[in-house]
Design an enzyme around this catalytic site. Structure first.
Site, PDB file in Angstrom:
ATOM      1  N   LYS A  89       0.815  -1.219   0.000  1.00 40.05           N
ATOM      2  CA  LYS A  89       0.000   0.000   0.000  1.00 40.05           C
ATOM      3  C   LYS A  89       0.848   1.267   0.000  1.00 40.05           C
ATOM      4  O   LYS A  89       0.618   2.179  -0.785  1.00 40.05           O
ATOM      5  CB  LYS A  89      -0.948   0.047   1.220  1.00 40.05           C
ATOM      6  CG  LYS A  89      -2.019  -1.020   1.223  1.00 40.05           C
ATOM      7  CD  LYS A  89      -3.028  -0.798   2.332  1.00 40.05           C
ATOM      8  CE  LYS A  89      -2.414  -0.853   3.734  1.00 40.05           C
ATOM      9  NZ  LYS A  89      -1.866  -2.182   4.110  1.00 40.05           N
ATOM     10  N   ARG A 141      -9.910   1.810   8.781  1.00 32.72           N
ATOM     11  CA  ARG A 141      -9.464   0.445   9.058  1.00 32.72           C
ATOM     12  C   ARG A 141     -10.517  -0.351   9.812  1.00 32.72           C
ATOM     13  O   ARG A 141     -10.320  -1.533  10.053  1.00 32.72           O
ATOM     14  CB  ARG A 141      -8.252   0.565  10.000  1.00 32.72           C
ATOM     15  CG  ARG A 141      -6.947   0.061   9.508  1.00 32.72           C
ATOM     16  CD  ARG A 141      -5.975   0.409  10.612  1.00 32.72           C
ATOM     17  NE  ARG A 141      -4.759  -0.339  10.526  1.00 32.72           N
ATOM     18  CZ  ARG A 141      -3.720   0.031   9.784  1.00 32.72           C
ATOM     19  NH1 ARG A 141      -3.778   1.090   9.045  1.00 32.72           N
ATOM     20  NH2 ARG A 141      -2.633  -0.696   9.798  1.00 32.72           N
ATOM     21  N   ARG A 196      11.067  -6.327   5.061  1.00 32.97           N
ATOM     22  CA  ARG A 196      10.987  -4.924   5.459  1.00 32.97           C
ATOM     23  C   ARG A 196      11.529  -4.734   6.880  1.00 32.97           C
ATOM     24  O   ARG A 196      12.129  -3.711   7.204  1.00 32.97           O
ATOM     25  CB  ARG A 196       9.532  -4.436   5.385  1.00 32.97           C
ATOM     26  CG  ARG A 196       9.412  -2.943   5.606  1.00 32.97           C
ATOM     27  CD  ARG A 196       8.022  -2.446   5.319  1.00 32.97           C
ATOM     28  NE  ARG A 196       7.064  -2.834   6.347  1.00 32.97           N
ATOM     29  CZ  ARG A 196       5.746  -2.584   6.275  1.00 32.97           C
ATOM     30  NH1 ARG A 196       5.248  -1.989   5.216  1.00 32.97           N
ATOM     31  NH2 ARG A 196       4.949  -2.945   7.247  1.00 32.97           N
ATOM     32  N   ARG A 207      11.338  -1.622  11.459  1.00 31.53           N
ATOM     33  CA  ARG A 207      10.092  -1.181  12.083  1.00 31.53           C
ATOM     34  C   ARG A 207       9.774  -2.088  13.252  1.00 31.53           C
ATOM     35  O   ARG A 207       9.817  -3.307  13.137  1.00 31.53           O
ATOM     36  CB  ARG A 207       8.956  -1.240  11.060  1.00 31.53           C
ATOM     37  CG  ARG A 207       8.645   0.100  10.442  1.00 31.53           C
ATOM     38  CD  ARG A 207       7.577  -0.009   9.402  1.00 31.53           C
ATOM     39  NE  ARG A 207       6.276  -0.426   9.935  1.00 31.53           N
ATOM     40  CZ  ARG A 207       5.142  -0.268   9.254  1.00 31.53           C
ATOM     41  NH1 ARG A 207       5.155   0.297   8.067  1.00 31.53           N
ATOM     42  NH2 ARG A 207       3.999  -0.676   9.771  1.00 31.53           N
TER      43      ARG A 207
HETATM   44  P1  AMP Z   1       0.377   0.964   8.784  1.00 27.05           P
HETATM   45  O1  AMP Z   1       1.553   1.776   8.418  1.00 27.05           O
HETATM   46  O2  AMP Z   1      -0.870   1.340   7.996  1.00 27.05           O
HETATM   47  O3  AMP Z   1       0.635  -0.515   8.729  1.00 27.05           O
HETATM   48  O4  AMP Z   1       0.036   1.308  10.306  1.00 27.05           O
HETATM   49  C1  AMP Z   1       0.942   1.023  11.345  1.00 27.05           C
HETATM   50  C2  AMP Z   1       0.239   1.067  12.689  1.00 27.05           C
HETATM   51  O5  AMP Z   1      -0.310   2.386  12.910  1.00 27.05           O
HETATM   52  C3  AMP Z   1      -0.962   0.133  12.809  1.00 27.05           C
HETATM   53  O6  AMP Z   1      -0.583  -1.195  13.154  1.00 27.05           O
HETATM   54  C4  AMP Z   1      -1.749   0.825  13.909  1.00 27.05           C
HETATM   55  O7  AMP Z   1      -1.181   0.595  15.168  1.00 27.05           O
HETATM   56  C5  AMP Z   1      -1.560   2.297  13.573  1.00 27.05           C
HETATM   57  N1  AMP Z   1      -2.622   2.780  12.642  1.00 27.05           N
HETATM   58  C6  AMP Z   1      -2.457   3.224  11.376  1.00 27.05           C
HETATM   59  N2  AMP Z   1      -3.629   3.601  10.837  1.00 27.05           N
HETATM   60  C7  AMP Z   1      -4.568   3.380  11.787  1.00 27.05           C
HETATM   61  C8  AMP Z   1      -5.975   3.555  11.830  1.00 27.05           C
HETATM   62  N3  AMP Z   1      -6.680   4.017  10.775  1.00 27.05           N
HETATM   63  N4  AMP Z   1      -6.620   3.241  12.980  1.00 27.05           N
HETATM   64  C9  AMP Z   1      -5.938   2.761  14.038  1.00 27.05           C
HETATM   65  N5  AMP Z   1      -4.626   2.550  14.053  1.00 27.05           N
HETATM   66  C10 AMP Z   1      -3.925   2.859  12.944  1.00 27.05           C
END
Ligand code: AMP
Length: 198
Positions: A17, A92, A131, A137
């Protein structure tokens, strides 16, 4: 269309993504808005938001809506998002869908398309392992990755049905080179009359 499209990218962690978001944003001249990136920025800079979000992120859990919804409303309210945007990682949960619907309806707009990146769980786990090494990360360790996939299945996958019933869903095979996947997305969107060639 004279404005850029209003897009959402959805798919399991590791489906690509973030990579596709940057490319599509460039192509359509719209901002890529990633809640994950915004949270990571805040964690890195030890802001109040970052300190509140960190434990959830490290565990692979969703950050509570009380922190997330306000953040996205603020971001979508910035002037660069008026011409279209690409959301990556928000909404989400079905609650966040309601929240976003309400916000967009308040502005007389709606999402033009929801691009679903489809990828086999085994392949995404492998990508996330890679990654983890490249970007270190904290949420890319094996246990946390497994948990994030579970959270995705339980809380985010139902959104595919929601958007499918609205006829905005654009399923895309996310296995292939980065260029191939971008091309698939762009042709599917063009096929729906969205965006203009850059
Ligand atoms: P991502 O980079 O989209 O994989 O997001 C990394 C982390 O950020 C996730 O595992 C959540 O802990 C938090 N996060 C990102 N977007 C959301 C969202 N829309 N709602 C809640 N937590 C989020």
């Amino acid at each position: 269309m004279t404005r850029g499209p209003r897009l959402l990218l959805i798919g399991p962690p590791g489906a690509g993504k973030g990579t596709q978001a940057v490319r599509l944003a460039e192509r359509y001249g719209i901002p890529a808005i990633s809640t994950g990136d915004i949270f990571r920025f805040n964690v890195k800079n030890e802001t109040e938001l970052g300190l509140a979000a960190k434990a959830y992120m490290d565990a692979g859990d969703n950050v509570p809506d009380s922190l997330t919804n306000a953040l996205i409303r603020d971001r979508l309210g910035e002037s660069d998002a008026a011409n279209g945007f690409l959301l990556d990682g928000y909404p989400r949960t079905t609650d966040q869908v309601r929240e976003l619907d309400e916000y967009l309806a308040g502005n007389g707009t709606a999402l033009d398309a929801v691009v679903e990146l489809q990828a086999d769980p085994e392949i995404v786990v492998e990508r996330l392992r890679k990654r983890a090494v490249e970007q270190s990360r904290a949420d890319d360790t094996d246990d946390v990755v497994r948990h994030r996939l579970e959270v995705y299945r339980e809380q985010t996958e139902p959104l595919i049905g929601v958007y499918g019933s609205r006829d905005v869903l654009v399923p895309i095979d996310a296995i292939g080179s980065v260029d191939e996947v971008t091309d698939r997305i762009v042709s599917a969107l063009t096929g729906r009359g969205l965006g203009t060639a850059a």
